[in-house]
Design an enzyme around this catalytic site. Structure first.
Site, PDB file in Angstrom:
ATOM      1  N   ASP A  98       0.782  -1.235   0.000  1.00  0.00           N
ATOM      2  CA  ASP A  98       0.000   0.000   0.000  1.00  0.00           C
ATOM      3  C   ASP A  98       0.814   1.285   0.000  1.00  0.00           C
ATOM      4  OD1 ASP A  98       1.136   0.005   2.483  1.00  0.00           O
ATOM      5  OD2 ASP A  98      -0.722  -0.252   3.615  1.00  0.00           O
ATOM      6  N   GLU A 120      -0.296  -9.051  -1.161  1.00  0.00           N
ATOM      7  CA  GLU A 120      -0.954  -8.482   0.034  1.00  0.00           C
ATOM      8  C   GLU A 120      -2.151  -7.620  -0.392  1.00  0.00           C
ATOM      9  OE1 GLU A 120       0.418  -5.537   3.186  1.00  0.00           O
ATOM     10  OE2 GLU A 120       1.301  -7.356   3.986  1.00  0.00           O
ATOM     11  N   GLU A 134      -2.270   5.084   2.708  1.00  0.00           N
ATOM     12  CA  GLU A 134      -2.150   3.673   2.326  1.00  0.00           C
ATOM     13  C   GLU A 134      -3.483   3.038   1.948  1.00  0.00           C
ATOM     14  OE1 GLU A 134      -0.710   5.068   4.956  1.00  0.00           O
ATOM     15  OE2 GLU A 134       1.433   4.847   4.579  1.00  0.00           O
ATOM     16  N   HIS A 210       5.347   5.482  13.504  1.00  0.00           N
ATOM     17  CA  HIS A 210       5.865   6.278  12.390  1.00  0.00           C
ATOM     18  C   HIS A 210       4.804   6.779  11.413  1.00  0.00           C
ATOM     19  CE1 HIS A 210       5.375   2.377  10.374  1.00  0.00           C
ATOM     20  NE2 HIS A 210       5.245   3.079   9.269  1.00  0.00           N
ATOM     21  N   ARG A 212       2.060   8.448   8.989  1.00  0.00           N
ATOM     22  CA  ARG A 212       1.754   9.844   8.650  1.00  0.00           C
ATOM     23  C   ARG A 212       0.493  10.343   9.341  1.00  0.00           C
ATOM     24  NH1 ARG A 212       4.349  12.179   3.777  1.00  0.00           N
ATOM     25  NH2 ARG A 212       5.916  10.642   3.234  1.00  0.00           N
ATOM     26  N   HIS A 243      12.223   5.314  13.484  1.00  0.00           N
ATOM     27  CA  HIS A 243      12.182   5.472  12.027  1.00  0.00           C
ATOM     28  C   HIS A 243      13.025   6.682  11.618  1.00  0.00           C
ATOM     29  CE1 HIS A 243      10.350   6.242   8.074  1.00  0.00           C
ATOM     30  NE2 HIS A 243       9.678   5.105   8.163  1.00  0.00           N
TER      31      HIS A 243
END
Ligand code: UD1
Ligand code: UDP
Length: 382
Positions: A98, A120, A134, A210, A212, A243
């Site tokens: 994604d 996936e 995503e 991490h 967004r 990250h």
């Protein structure tokens, strides 16, 4: 013998971890010429995975910029992949999951009328802003793709609800294949910190955060809760491989630095990460991949998000949604650390996401689709 040219394209750490075993499997097939293209949407974090799995890409677009935006990633991948496809002329492009690389590479292949396989496939929250971007990336790739490799039966049902019923295979998740090569009981870490932590007598909490959609206020709430949990539980050692995103590093430094039982460390290579997960007490994360890996190791997971596209382990009882509010993250974290019965209920190994044979099934399905084998692949059953 007839051969087909299959190009895997990926760009970030999680895609690489989940595609590496598939690249290996494809390379073993006599009927397949396997090519690998990385966009390098991530650089160091991608290279670390390539090194561990011994993968050398045939094409490297090297697109990463500090603080890159979704638009720049998408544009650079789209034009870069176009050039690679024009040159390499694959029969099939495989993308994973994604990310912005996934969406742009699938779109570039579609523009060249190259068949696309989506590894996936079919995970959904049905909230287009969570996970962002995503959820939309994965949904759009579902529309573009010709072959859909769903980890679980629920993922196939999601696609069926959207009218996608052709070329759909239930394979299990390739991350379980990857884990079978990384986790070892005699594993030695490369740092003194991880070798010397007393995993039996201390409660080691492994954290990653991490995403967004958690930037800003949600991340501040989560990290404040994590700090309070450590302050109120003297037996806890919190290990957080941070990250490389500057936004995440600034937040972690602001809210979590300066405490002797909070260990902010650089990203771990995938072997170190999987072996740390195997030894820790509890995982608190907003990562997608960790929600699949930790249940397989019998580690309870608190998900630091409002919802998840991976409900299977919640149903199985090893994962709980903690959300992003400080009070609830603190409450659930403390509960799991203090109440042994609640902990024991969640700490049992389940494997709703795979059995370590996903790559074999995907490669079988590809060969079958191209008329290179007679039997359709058997499906993964939970
Ligand atoms: C991306 C994916 C996300 C996935 C995550 C895995 C998108 C939109 N998001 O998010 O789905 O969960 O990867 O980690 O595709 N950086 C480095 N070195 C690295 C990697 C990142 O310095 O090796 C820094 C760069 O400053 C970069 C920033 O991190 O600009 C953000 O990277 P980016 O790929 O844009 O977003 P992620 O949050 O990593
Ligand atoms: N991971 C790793 N080192 C780290 C943190 C995570 O190798 O320091 C691995 C983790 O085990 C999992 C994958 O990276 O396989 C998850 O990637 P990430 O959390 O970056 O992305 P997501 O899964 O949320 O898309």
């Amino acid at each position: 013998m007839k051969t087909i040219r299959v190009m895997t394209i990926f760009g970030t750490r999680p895609e690489a971890i989940k595609m590496a075993p598939l690249v290996r499997e494809l390379s073993r097939r006599e009927s397949v010429e396997s090519l690998c293209c990385v966009t390098a949407q991530h650089r160091e974090m991608l290279d670390s995975v390539l090194y561990i799995f011994g993968l050398t890409p045939d094409y490297d677009l090297n697109i990463m910029e500090p603080r890159q935006t979704l638009s720049t990633i998408t544009c650079k991948c789209l034009t870069g992949v176009e050039g690679v496809l024009t040159q390499a002329k694959p029969d099939l492009v495989l993308v994973h999951g994604d990310t912005s690389t996934t969406f742009s590479a699938a779109l570039a292949a579609y523009y060249q009328q190259v068949m696309v396989g989506h590894v996936e496939a079919g995970l959904r929250t049905y909230d287009k802003y969570s996970p962002f971007p995503e959820e939309m990336n994965r949904t759009l790739v579902g529309d573009i793709a010709d072959l859909h490799f769903c980890p679980t039966p629920a993922n196939r049902e999601n696609l069926a609800r959207e009218g996608i019923t052709k070329g759909v295979f239930i394979t299990g998740n390739t991350v379980i294949d990857a884990m079978s090569t990384t986790v070892r009981s005699d594993f030695k870490f490369s740092t003194q910190l991880l070798n010397e932590l007393d995993y039996n007598r201390r409660q080691v909490v492994l954290v990653t955060c991490h995403r967004r959609e958690n930037y800003g206020e949600p991340m501040a709430h989560i990290m404040t809760a994590l700090r309070r949990i450590v302050e109120d539980h003297p037996q806890v050692e919190l290990v957080y491989p941070v990250h490389l995103s500057p936004v995440v590093r600034e937040a972690a430094a602001k809210y979590l630095s300066g405490h002797d039982r909070i260990h902010l460390i650089d990203p771990l290579d995938v072997e170190e990460m999987h072996n740390l997960m195997a030894r820790c007490h509890l995982v608190m994360t907003d990562s997608g991949g960790l929600q699949e890996e930790a249940p397989a190791m019998g580690k309870p997971v608190l998900v630091l998000r409002r919802e998840t596209e991976r409900p299977e382990a919640i149903t199985a009882g090893t994962v709980r949604l903690a959300g992003t509010e400080e009070a609830e993250v603190y409450r659930l974290g403390s509960l799991l650390l203090e109440d042994q019965a609640v902990y024991a209920q969640m700490a049992h190994a389940v494997n709703p996401y795979g059995d370590g044979q996903a790559c074999r099934r995907i490669a079988d399905a590809i060969e079958w689709k191209f008329g290179l084998r007679e039997e359709a692949p058997e499906e993964f059953r939970t």
